[in-house]
Design an enzyme around this catalytic site. Structure first.
Site, PDB file in Angstrom:
ATOM      1  N   SER A 156       0.828  -1.364  -0.121  1.00  0.00           N
ATOM      2  CA  SER A 156       0.035   0.062   0.036  1.00  0.00           C
ATOM      3  C   SER A 156       0.851   1.180  -0.256  1.00  0.00           C
ATOM      4  CB  SER A 156      -0.866  -0.008   1.277  1.00  0.00           C
ATOM      5  OG  SER A 156      -1.848  -1.088   1.300  1.00  0.00           O
ATOM      6  N   ASP A 164      -6.940  -7.969   4.968  1.00  0.00           N
ATOM      7  CA  ASP A 164      -6.182  -8.708   3.929  1.00  0.00           C
ATOM      8  C   ASP A 164      -5.545  -9.777   4.719  1.00  0.00           C
ATOM      9  OD1 ASP A 164      -6.598  -7.029   1.754  1.00  0.00           O
ATOM     10  OD2 ASP A 164      -4.815  -6.114   2.097  1.00  0.00           O
TER      11      ASP A 164
HETATM   12  C1  S3P Z   1      -5.732  -1.526   0.293  1.00  0.00           C
HETATM   13  C2  S3P Z   1      -6.863  -1.533   0.430  1.00  0.00           C
HETATM   14  C3  S3P Z   1      -7.760  -2.649   0.890  1.00  0.00           C
HETATM   15  C4  S3P Z   1      -6.804  -3.887   0.581  1.00  0.00           C
HETATM   16  C5  S3P Z   1      -5.844  -3.814  -0.317  1.00  0.00           C
HETATM   17  C6  S3P Z   1      -5.092  -2.631  -0.219  1.00  0.00           C
HETATM   18  C7  S3P Z   1      -4.857  -0.095  -0.102  1.00  0.00           C
HETATM   19  O1  S3P Z   1      -8.912  -2.637  -0.196  1.00  0.00           O
HETATM   20  O2  S3P Z   1      -7.806  -5.035   0.695  1.00  0.00           O
HETATM   21  O3  S3P Z   1      -5.085  -5.031  -0.675  1.00  0.00           O
HETATM   22  O4  S3P Z   1      -3.814   0.010  -0.374  1.00  0.00           O
HETATM   23  O5  S3P Z   1      -5.547   0.815  -0.026  1.00  0.00           O
HETATM   24  P1  S3P Z   1     -10.078  -2.093  -0.085  1.00  0.00           P
HETATM   25  O6  S3P Z   1      -9.835  -0.462  -0.200  1.00  0.00           O
HETATM   26  O7  S3P Z   1     -10.931  -2.273  -1.252  1.00  0.00           O
HETATM   27  O8  S3P Z   1     -10.614  -2.359   1.256  1.00  0.00           O
END
Ligand code: S3P
Length: 433
Positions: A23, A315
């Site tokens: 992220s 996650d």
């Molecule tokens: C993420 C947010 C999450 C997560 C993804 C990474 C991010 O998704 O599941 O692996 O970097 O903002 P969602 O925003 O769909 O919950």
């Protein structure tokens, strides 16, 4: 197609390091790209997903240099310096890249089109498109899915925007769009989600206020380049944290892990199950807290997972389901419908895989009920989902026979070198062609 074959082993012990946070790596590239000056990034995750973002930014006219392993220098072009790409931007498997680029590209002067691999082309994009349209963006999806077509030249208005779903990707898309709006943007989420965008925007000099699930951004005249040290990814550490809990040996220490409280719901879930976990050597990497995580084997008890922890462990839930399979008694999770729209339908994929290893797992529309028990060996389909593949790779630590996981190439989207790190920790894993 690559597969994993894992045979039961004594346990996991020693010290491991996992790669940089996915992220944060995506966000470092994107904010660096639109800042004034050169942003230096260390600990960057060189995975397929983050490289898709890097390539897309190059196609938008940004020079990105890679002076060494995990090091990236992004020559920012300023808020209005991106250039029209000459073809659709292919973001591979990366949902984060697609949602964040929707927010970044909606206010630009030029048109753009976003596409991805078979999995990404099936994923819901209206969750970001709808509130962006409310800001004035001109953006189309194909019945809610990619390709996402963005018409340039839209003028965005700052708004108060409810996201509807707890999604840091949607929140981040709206904040990126808000950088270009004509007034403050306030995003209202139904639950608190990861706040890396807010923290990083502040380190680029932008004013962002957060309280509960409400975040307000003031559009800045410019972003100032900075230096970013990316912590190790808690979501990658999660497989080793669970391994350390369920395995026979120990302790295992996972080093330098990002422990931002909007990410670490798994630690609370495991603690409620009776895990033996310790955070040591606390420090900060810029705006992100970091620690080493020490894990010892423990007898885990099934729990009803508190709803508030679900978005903070979204996650990590596949790995948590594996912990639940090794616990005594029943574990239930609800309020996790978001898991059905990840890289695969993770509720279905995990329920099927656990059943293939002899565990009773009953999926529900928004969660799962798992009866802990003795895992058998068996063959599990990952459905091309990296987190499903890695969750089952640690299952053999408690299985009565070898576990084979099929179609694991997508592990490289978040954790290149997973098998080597797992071997270093004591997991007997082979990669088969
Ligand atoms: C993420 C947010 C999450 C997560 C993804 C990474 C991010 O998704 O599941 O692996 O970097 O903002 P969602 O925003 O769909 O919950």
């Amino acid at each position: 197609m690559t597969h994993f074959r894992v045979v039961p082993s004594q346990g996991v012990a020693g010290r491991v390091t996992v790669p940089g946070d996915k992220s944060i790596s995506h966000r470092a590239l994107m904010l660096g790209a639109i800042a004034d000056g050169t942003t230096q990034v260390e600990g960057f995750l060189e995975s397929d997903d983050c490289l898709a973002t890097l390539t897309a930014l190059e196609r938008l006219g940004v020079a990105v240099r890679r002076p060494g392993p995990g090091r990236v220098a992004v020559d920012g072009v300023g808020l209005t310096g991106l250039r029209a790409p000459d073809a659709p931007l292919d973001l591979g498997n990366a949902g984060t890249a697609m949602r964040l680029f929707m927010g970044l590209l909606a206010p630009q002067a030029f048109d753009s089109v976003l596409i991805g691999d078979n999995s990404l082309m099936q994923r819901p994009m209206e969750r970001a498109a709808r509130p962006l349209r409310a800001m004035g963006a001109r953006i189309d999806t194909d019945e809610g899915r990619p390709p996402v077509r963005i018409a340039g030249g839209a003028r965005l208005q700052g708004q108060r925007l409810p996201t509807g779903v707890p999604s840091a990707q949607v929140k981040s898309a709206l904040l990126l769009a808000g950088l270009y709006a004509d007034g403050p943007t306030t995003v209202m989420e139904p639950a608190v989600t990861r706040d890396h965008t807010e923290r990083m925007l502040r380190s680029f000099g932008c004013e962002v206020a957060s309280r509960g699930g409400r975040t307000t951004l003031q559009p800045p005249p410019r972003l100032r380049a900075t230096r970013i040290i990316v912590p190790a990814d808690f979501s990658s550490a999660a497989f080793f944290i669970v391994a350390g809990c369920i395995a026979g040996a120990g302790p295992l220490i996972v080093e330098g892990v990002g422990v931002n409280p909007t990410r670490t719901g798994l630690l609370e879930l495991l603690s409620l199950m009776g895990a033996d976990l310790r955070l040591i050597n606390h420090r900060n990497h810029g705006s992100e807290p970091v620690a080493d995580i020490e894990v010892r084997p423990a007898r885990l008890q099934g729990i009803d997972a508190p709803a508030r922890l679900v978005p903070l462990a979204i996650d990590e839930l596949p790995a948590f389901f594996l912990a639940a399979a090794c616990a005594s008694g029943v574990t239930t999770v609800s309020g996790a419908a978001e898991l059905r729209v990840k890289e695969s339908d993770r509720i279905a994929a995990m329920a099927r895989g656990l059943a293939a290893l002899g565990i009773r797992a009953e999926p529900s529309p928004d969660g799962i009920r798992i009866e802990g028990g003795q895992l058998t060996g068996g063959v599990v389909e990952s459905l091309g989902d990296h987190r499903v593949a890695m969750s089952f790779a640690i299952a053999a630590l408690r299985a009565s026979g070898p576990v084979e996981i099929r179609e694991v190439a997508d592990v490289a989207t978040s954790f290149p070198g997973f098998a080597a790190t797992a071997r270093a920790a004591g997991i007997a894993i082979e990669e088969l062609p």
